[in-house]
Design an enzyme around this catalytic site. Structure first.
Site, PDB file in Angstrom:
ATOM      1  N   LYS A   1      10.869   3.991  -0.064  1.00  0.00           N
ATOM      2  CA  LYS A   1      11.222   5.199  -0.122  1.00  0.00           C
ATOM      3  C   LYS A   1      11.864   5.442  -1.785  1.00  0.00           C
ATOM      4  O   LYS A   1      12.473   5.578  -1.435  1.00  0.00           O
ATOM      5  CB  LYS A   1      11.457   6.080   1.685  1.00  0.00           C
TER       6      LYS A   1
ATOM      7  N   LYS B   1       2.365   4.751   1.329  1.00  0.00           N
ATOM      8  CA  LYS B   1       2.959   5.610   2.497  1.00  0.00           C
ATOM      9  C   LYS B   1       2.608   6.753   2.350  1.00  0.00           C
ATOM     10  O   LYS B   1       3.105   7.533   1.801  1.00  0.00           O
ATOM     11  CB  LYS B   1       4.591   4.900   2.789  1.00  0.00           C
TER      12      LYS B   1
ATOM     13  N   CYS C   1      33.180  32.891  14.675  1.00  0.00           N
ATOM     14  CA  CYS C   1      33.628  34.146  15.139  1.00  0.00           C
ATOM     15  C   CYS C   1      33.972  34.053  16.811  1.00  0.00           C
ATOM     16  O   CYS C   1      32.784  33.904  17.545  1.00  0.00           O
ATOM     17  CB  CYS C   1      32.027  35.702  14.382  1.00  0.00           C
TER      18      CYS C   1
ATOM     19  N   TYR D   1      -7.481   8.012   6.543  1.00  0.00           N
ATOM     20  CA  TYR D   1      -7.542   6.853   5.829  1.00  0.00           C
ATOM     21  C   TYR D   1      -7.134   5.881   7.008  1.00  0.00           C
ATOM     22  O   TYR D   1      -5.636   6.094   7.374  1.00  0.00           O
ATOM     23  CB  TYR D   1      -6.519   6.146   5.015  1.00  0.00           C
TER      24      TYR D   1
ATOM     25  N   GLU E   1       1.065  -1.256  -0.096  1.00  0.00           N
ATOM     26  CA  GLU E   1      -0.035   0.197  -0.616  1.00  0.00           C
ATOM     27  C   GLU E   1       0.331   1.262   0.106  1.00  0.00           C
ATOM     28  O   GLU E   1       2.072   1.095   0.518  1.00  0.00           O
ATOM     29  CB  GLU E   1      -0.796  -0.141   1.208  1.00  0.00           C
TER      30      GLU E   1
ATOM     31  N   CYS F   1      29.435  40.969  14.114  1.00  0.00           N
ATOM     32  CA  CYS F   1      29.884  42.213  15.303  1.00  0.00           C
ATOM     33  C   CYS F   1      31.530  42.951  14.434  1.00  0.00           C
ATOM     34  O   CYS F   1      32.158  43.899  14.909  1.00  0.00           O
ATOM     35  CB  CYS F   1      30.556  42.096  16.405  1.00  0.00           C
TER      36      CYS F   1
ATOM     37  N   CYS G   1      33.268  38.786  10.509  1.00  0.00           N
ATOM     38  CA  CYS G   1      31.584  38.488  10.743  1.00  0.00           C
ATOM     39  C   CYS G   1      31.377  39.662  11.197  1.00  0.00           C
ATOM     40  O   CYS G   1      30.624  40.795  10.884  1.00  0.00           O
ATOM     41  CB  CYS G   1      31.640  38.609  12.836  1.00  0.00           C
TER      42      CYS G   1
ATOM     43  N   CYS H   1      28.808  39.469  20.399  1.00  0.00           N
ATOM     44  CA  CYS H   1      28.294  39.526  18.999  1.00  0.00           C
ATOM     45  C   CYS H   1      26.752  39.351  19.416  1.00  0.00           C
ATOM     46  O   CYS H   1      26.764  38.520  19.520  1.00  0.00           O
ATOM     47  CB  CYS H   1      29.287  38.179  18.448  1.00  0.00           C
TER      48      CYS H   1
ATOM     49  N   ASP I   1       1.849  10.629   3.613  1.00  0.00           N
ATOM     50  CA  ASP I   1       2.393  11.562   4.548  1.00  0.00           C
ATOM     51  C   ASP I   1       1.455  12.679   5.321  1.00  0.00           C
ATOM     52  O   ASP I   1       1.180  13.363   4.774  1.00  0.00           O
ATOM     53  CB  ASP I   1       3.171  12.413   3.269  1.00  0.00           C
TER      54      ASP I   1
ATOM     55  N   ARG J   1       0.710   9.214  17.476  1.00  0.00           N
ATOM     56  CA  ARG J   1       1.333   8.382  17.854  1.00  0.00           C
ATOM     57  C   ARG J   1       2.864   8.393  18.702  1.00  0.00           C
ATOM     58  O   ARG J   1       3.322   7.542  19.533  1.00  0.00           O
ATOM     59  CB  ARG J   1       2.342   7.666  16.635  1.00  0.00           C
TER      60      ARG J   1
END
Length: 765
Positions: free
Chosen positions: A336, A138, A449, A246, A136, A433, A430, A455, A140, A159
């Site tokens: 997947k 999966k 940095c 479902y 079946e 600063c 940076c 900063c 999302d 869950r």
């Protein structure tokens, strides 16, 4: 902030000769555990993923590799031993009658074929028959467990961690697909029906059209929109969202006479439950592969978004025979699909500065829709990654994404270059600063940095971090609130490519002052300061940004002709939350201090070992401080060095002292009534104990001063063996270790090592 990692190989050594983990492996293990738990919490609890599926899967695979190399590192709370997220504090926690397992994931057809052939061989060995495969889609969506008593829906829960979820009954009751009362007859007195709540692709498009028409921002993708809808505090708001469901399984089922998954689906349909039209019972591996290929080509033609295919053994008796691991069933697997890829233009590469000073480049792209959501930014990790990918600013790039939020740039489409593209140059100073950037130590790839104390962006990041779920868990102190507290509004973003830049100082100039705010809140001077804090907000029209910004008050409401400016409800909540945060346990305080490498795992270990902040500071002053800290289980040399280095800085100690002076509790309560009968003992629990869950047994060992280990070695003091103990019992006997049954374990807890060993006589026979 982006994270990097290194691939490791898997040792083929037999278990008896596996190497003791080096400090680097032990430390990497702790980092992986913390990251994966953080990413799971963001995905399952916050509906706001921090990492892509592909990035998460790489981390998870690395963790499994380390555990294969060093099984003695495995604990019961390892992500490989647990499921999903945990119950949110926003909803009541409820226990499932039967555990909700996760599914084992495979990422290639070769892995899937190997899994199916192994399962098929096991079934044929036990039953002499080949299994039928219920195959079946999966979905999302968000996993939900429905509890019906006498046919009436009495509870719905997420869950969570598989054992305990969030009570979302009132919100689920607004979903039209779900019957409040089962149809017909023949249902058990008590039954758990499980499935996925989702928003159909067509409904999601229409929902976003309505959002834009109302002048609101559209939702990013269907999965997070569905999950967020179920976590609305007002069910009336949930009812406005086009949620569907479902169902695909049964939990507690005593009295249900169906013998297979497919027969159960037919029964669920008779009861009026919504079941998926996309499933088939197949006889062969070849048919399963055809099913996968078909829906891979048609995945965008379906009612809902999918992220893979689930294959289950159809017969229940066979499912029971195959059983489960501690985390997943052995009779089901999820394949997947590979991440999806699109092309888009790389407009710019910018950098951000994290709380430890790390400077990370990220890509800004022309917005593009991929895997169900619109993407315009992607992390690039560090300057070496930018160079390795070979991308230039202005390139058309390949963007890969697998139904998640954080995507990956694969590389440039060189054939489409025009000659106007140019290289990214990592800044030397940076951007926040102006301090010159440098690696933390020789050989580091990342640059940082070094102006940690002053900063502006680092301060904002640290304040946001200390308020996060892993720290003090201050709900009303998110990133924008942290930025508003620590920095001025800065220049108009419209004049700087839409970048909102800080311009310090703010109401506070150090995280040391954060809890003094609660004490000073009644002070008119503080209220005046808060009333003057403004932030830049983009002006939107029909749900889209205009590129124009306006300054708005953050902590106070905007004054009108009829109403004066007053503290907002969020501001009032912030100060109440600050008061509550002062009583958090010690491990959260340690996480909140932003000590490099010190995450929840190491912090819990330190809190368990020392109990108070004073005890930790005392330990740091001893001559053998490094050795003492490194020997704490779950800490190690790298974290020990980080602790010593951090506590040697005066302004760091000022933070700890200021928090303590403001009332932050830095000592955990100790239950003196529990005897320390297991001090210095290492105990392994294997198999099933009738009166102890794995977590209960581990807690019983730890609270009595022992170490609960996940692997058997010559250093193991006792092995407690229950039903189906398996190879750990075999190894214990081969090493001549003391083995106890549950009765002996109970006496060991009560009396210590003076336990009678007669309780081991019948084990292993």
């Amino acid at each position: 902030m982006a994270y990097s990692w290194q691939d490791r190989g898997v040792s083929s050594e037999p278990e008896e000769t596996q190497p003791i983990p080096a400090d680097a492996d032990r430390e990497r293990y702790g980092v992986l555990v913390d990251l994966i738990q953080k990413y799971r919490a963001a995905y399952y609890n916050d509906d706001a993923p921090l990492a892509s599926d592909a990035e998460f899967d790489v981390l998870y695979t690395e963790l499994e590799t380390l555990e294969a190399l060093h099984p003695e590192l495995i604990t019961n709370d390892s992500p490989t031993q647990t499921v999903g997220g945990e119950a949110s504090v926003a909803f009541a926690a409820v226990d499932h009658l039967a555990r909700m397992y996760s599914l084992e994931d495979v990422f290639s057809l070769e892995e899937l074929e190997a899994w199916l052939r192994k399962a098929e061989a096991s079934v044929q060995k036990q039953h002499g028959l080949a299994p039928k495969w219920l195959t079946e889609l999966k979905i999302d969506g968000l996993a939900v467990n429905l509890l019906y008593r006498d046919g009436v829906l009495v509870r719905a829960a997420t869950r969570g961690d598989g054992f305990t979820g969030e009570d979302i009954t009132h919100n689920v009751a607004t979903i039209k697909d779900i019957p409040q009362r089962l149809h017909g007859t023949g249902f058990p007195a008590e039954v758990e029906i499980r499935g996925e709540v989702f928003i159909a692709s067509k409904d999601f498009a229409e929902l976003n059209e309505k959002m834009v028409a109302a002048g609101k921002a559209p939702f990013a993708n269907p999965r997070n929109s569905a999950a967020g809808s179920l976590r609305q505090k007002d069910p009336a708001e949930t009812a406005k969202r086009p949620l569907s469901m479902y169902v695909h399984g049964i939990g507690a089922r005593e009295g249900l006479e169906t013998t297979s998954q497919s027969e159960t689906y037919a029964q669920l349909m008779e009861w009026g439950m919504p079941t998926s039209p996309y499933f088939k019972v197949l006889d062969t591996l070849e048919e399963v592969l055809e099913f996968i290929a078909h829906y891979g080509e048609h995945r965008h033609d379906l009612i809902h978004e999918i992220d893979g295919i689930v294959v289950k053994v159809d017969d229940f008796a066979t499912q029971r025979a195959l059983g489960n691991t501690s985390r997943v069933p052995r009779w089901a697997v999820a394949y997947k699909y590979p991440p999806e890829e699109v092309h888009t233009k790389l407009l710019d590469i910018r950098v951000n500065v994290g709380r430890t000073g790390r400077v990370t480049p990220y890509a800004v792209m022309e917005p593009v829709k991929v895997a169900g959501s619109t993407v315009e930014m992607a992390t690039l990790h560090n300057q070496d990654v930018v160079k390795a990918k070979g991308v230039l600013i202005g390139d058309v790039v390949v963007l890969r994404k697998a139904g998640d939020v954080i995507p990956e740039i694969v590389g440039p489409v060189v054939a489409l270059r025009t000659g106007d593209e140019y290289e990214f140059v990592m800044p030397t100073h940076c951007p926040s600063c102006g301090t010159e950037l440098a690696p933390a130590k020789e050989g580091d790839i990342d640059i940082r940095c070094p102006n940690a104390k002053s900063c502006p962006v680092q301060l904002t990041e640290r304040v946001a971090h200390l308020a996060g779920r892993g720290g003090f868990d201050i709900e009303a102190l998110g990133y924008e609130a942290a930025a508003a507290l620590t920095n001025g509004a800065g220049p108009d973003p419209a004049e700087h490519d839409g970048v909102i830049a800080p311009s310090g100082p703010g109401v506070i100039t150090s995280e040391a002052q954060i809890f003094q705010l609660a004490e000073s809140y009644p002070d008119p001077a503080l209220r005046e300061a808060l009333a003057g804090v403004t932030v830049w907000r983009e002006i939107r029209a029909k749900g889209a940004g205009t590129g124009k910004f306006q300054l708005v008050p953050y902590f106070y409401t905007k004054a009108t002709a009829k109403k004066p400016s007053v503290p907002s409800k969020t501001t009032e909540k912030l100060f109440k939350e600050l008061d509550k945060a002062m009583s958090q346990p010690l491990w959260r305080v340690l996480v909140a201090l932003s000590i490099r490498h010190v995450g929840p795992t190491a912090s819990r270990a330190l809190a368990t070992r020392y109990g108070t902040m004073d005890a930790i500071r005392t330990a740091l002053k001893t001559e053998d401080a490094r050795e003492q800290l490194a020997n704490v289980d779950g800490v190690g040399a790298i974290i020990a060095d980080a602790l010593i280095e951090w506590f040697a800085v005066d302004w760091h100690l000022e933070i700890v002292d200021a928090w303590a002076a403001a009332g932050v509790v830095m000592a955990d309560a100790v239950d003196e009534s529990t005897p320390r009968t297991l001090e210095g003992l290492t105990i392994v629990v294997t198999g099933t104990l009738p009166n102890f869950s794995r977590d209960e047994a581990k807690e019983a060992i730890i609270t009595r001063g022992g170490k609960a280990s996940g692997s058997v070695s010559k250093n193991t003091s006792y092995v407690v063996a229950g039903e189906n103990a398996g190879t750990k019992l075999d190894k214990a006997e081969s090493l001549g270790l003391k083995v106890l049954d549950e009765e002996g374990f109970a006496r060991l807890l009560a009396e210590g090592p003076a336990v009678e060993e007669s309780s081991t006589e019948n084990l292993g026979e």
